[in-house]
Motif scaffolding. Structure first.
Motif, PDB file in Angstrom:
ATOM      1  N   ALA A  15       0.863  -1.185   0.000  1.00 48.08           N
ATOM      2  CA  ALA A  15       0.000   0.000   0.000  1.00 48.08           C
ATOM      3  C   ALA A  15       0.897   1.233   0.000  1.00 48.08           C
ATOM      4  CB  ALA A  15      -0.907   0.001   1.225  1.00 48.08           C
ATOM      5  N   ILE A  16       0.753   2.069  -1.019  1.00 46.82           N
ATOM      6  CA  ILE A  16       1.643   3.223  -1.194  1.00 46.82           C
ATOM      7  C   ILE A  16       0.883   4.519  -0.927  1.00 46.82           C
ATOM      8  CG2 ILE A  16       3.176   4.454  -2.774  1.00 46.82           C
ATOM      9  CD1 ILE A  16       3.477   1.894  -4.383  1.00 46.82           C
ATOM     10  N   VAL A  17       1.489   5.389  -0.115  1.00 47.45           N
ATOM     11  CA  VAL A  17       0.946   6.727   0.150  1.00 47.45           C
ATOM     12  C   VAL A  17       1.930   7.746  -0.414  1.00 47.45           C
ATOM     13  CG1 VAL A  17       0.047   8.319   1.879  1.00 47.45           C
ATOM     14  CG2 VAL A  17      -0.098   5.837   2.281  1.00 47.45           C
ATOM     15  N   HIS A  18       1.487   8.495  -1.403  1.00 47.90           N
ATOM     16  CA  HIS A  18       2.383   9.439  -2.063  1.00 47.90           C
ATOM     17  C   HIS A  18       2.581  10.717  -1.240  1.00 47.90           C
ATOM     18  CE1 HIS A  18      -0.707  12.335  -3.340  1.00 47.90           C
ATOM     19  NE2 HIS A  18      -1.453  11.314  -3.737  1.00 47.90           N
ATOM     20  N   HIS A  24      -0.702   9.645  -7.881  1.00 47.21           N
ATOM     21  CA  HIS A  24      -0.258   8.253  -8.062  1.00 47.21           C
ATOM     22  C   HIS A  24       0.434   8.010  -9.390  1.00 47.21           C
ATOM     23  CE1 HIS A  24      -3.947   7.845 -10.448  1.00 47.21           C
ATOM     24  NE2 HIS A  24      -3.424   6.737 -10.939  1.00 47.21           N
ATOM     25  N   TYR A  27       4.127   7.367  -9.756  1.00 45.65           N
ATOM     26  CA  TYR A  27       4.680   6.124  -9.220  1.00 45.65           C
ATOM     27  C   TYR A  27       4.505   4.965 -10.194  1.00 45.65           C
ATOM     28  CZ  TYR A  27       5.236   8.657  -4.900  1.00 45.65           C
ATOM     29  OH  TYR A  27       5.640   9.583  -3.957  1.00 45.65           O
ATOM     30  N   MET A  43      -3.135   1.802  -4.284  1.00 42.16           N
ATOM     31  CA  MET A  43      -2.733   3.203  -4.182  1.00 42.16           C
ATOM     32  C   MET A  43      -3.856   4.082  -4.710  1.00 42.16           C
ATOM     33  SD  MET A  43       0.719   5.003  -5.729  1.00 42.16           S
ATOM     34  CE  MET A  43       1.235   6.610  -5.111  1.00 42.16           C
ATOM     35  N   LEU A  72      -7.097   3.125   2.867  1.00 39.02           N
ATOM     36  CA  LEU A  72      -6.173   2.446   1.964  1.00 39.02           C
ATOM     37  C   LEU A  72      -5.670   1.146   2.577  1.00 39.02           C
ATOM     38  CD1 LEU A  72      -4.549   2.738  -0.753  1.00 39.02           C
ATOM     39  CD2 LEU A  72      -2.699   3.689   0.646  1.00 39.02           C
TER      40      LEU A  72
END
Length: 262
Positions: A15-18, A24, A27, A43, A72
């Motif tokens: 799980a990616i948090v920018h 997003h 990425y 994401m 998320l």
């Protein structure tokens, strides 16, 4: 929020948090690398960020960011696979705060260039921010040349209409308070493996503050990696392949420690 499935048999979910001001789509390379390495990726765009909002001035409440991160992570555990949480820049700070306030079970945490103390301030208003009207607009002036040395990314980001570092004075004041809260929090996050990336030439944040935060945590497994030449956006730098391989190795090690065959 979106989910990209692993190219083969999935090992885990990332799980990616920018970070602040971005979205997003920046990425895409990292998402594809993770998929190729058989990780699912979840994401989205932070509230007020990305193409769907149509906004170019940030005045979101930080509570909405926190709720977004929680949602998320809920999506990240749906498949019943080990979960890795990855946050960059302000996204890393948001992850750190959620880990401080919630009992999140995960396989590991990857943080890069968190915002705990900023070196790059909105120059014109740096000394008078507390006196400004909360609705007054200011420009943080974080351009791509401050984030990375990657010329290819300069070209890609030049026409990015969904990136804006214009904020209200109220937003910036809340940012300062939020960073202080995370930095001064008593106690430690849950004892999970943590990988911490910083760029030795980060022009946005004070990396010493980030390192001090990590050392205060009561963790039995930490990896702190300062990349000597790199700027703030470590996953966008010319050395991005090295950064990814280091991250992948960390995740494989964490999975093996949980009894998974990688």
């Amino acid at each position: 929020m979106w989910k990209w499935e692993a190219e083969g048999q999935p090992k885990a979910v990332v799980a990616i948090v920018h970070g602040a001001y971005e979205h997003h789509n920046r990425y895409a390379w990292l998402i594809q690398k993770l998929r190729n390495s058989n990780f699912h990726v979840v994401m989205g765009d932070l509230p007020g960020h990305g193409a769907q909002t149509g906004r170019n001035v940030h005045d979101e409440k930080f509570a909405t960011y926190t709720e977004y991160v929680k949602e998320l992570l809920k999506i990240g555990i749906v498949d019943g696979l080990p979960l890795f949480i990855m946050g960059h820049g302000l996204g890393a700070t948001l992850v750190m705060r959620v880990l401080q306030t919630e009992d999140i079970i995960c396989a590991g945490v990857i943080l890069s260039s968190p915002w705990l103390q900023l070196e790059h301030q909105p120059s014109k208003y740096a000394g008078v921010l507390t006196k400004l009207s909360s609705s007054m607009k200011i420009n943080h002036n974080i351009n791509v040349e401050l984030l990375t040395r990657n010329y290819d990314f300069y070209i890609e980001a030049r026409d990015d209409k969904n990136y804006s570092s214009v904020v209200t004075a109220g937003w910036y004041k809340e940012l300062q308070s939020y960073m202080k809260t995370v930095n001064q929090h008593e106690g430690s996050i849950r004892n999970v493996p943590v990988l911490f990336h910083t760029g030795g030439h980060d022009k946005i944040t004070d990396i010493t503050a980030s390192k001090n935060w990590l050392l205060k945590q009561q963790l039995t497994e930490i990896q702190y990696k300062e990349w000597p030449k790199l700027y703030h956006d470590v996953y966008q730098e010319p050395e991005q392949e090295e950064v990814f391989l280091y991250t992948e190795s960390f995740m494989h090690s964490a999975l093996r420690s949980l009894g998974y065959i990688v």
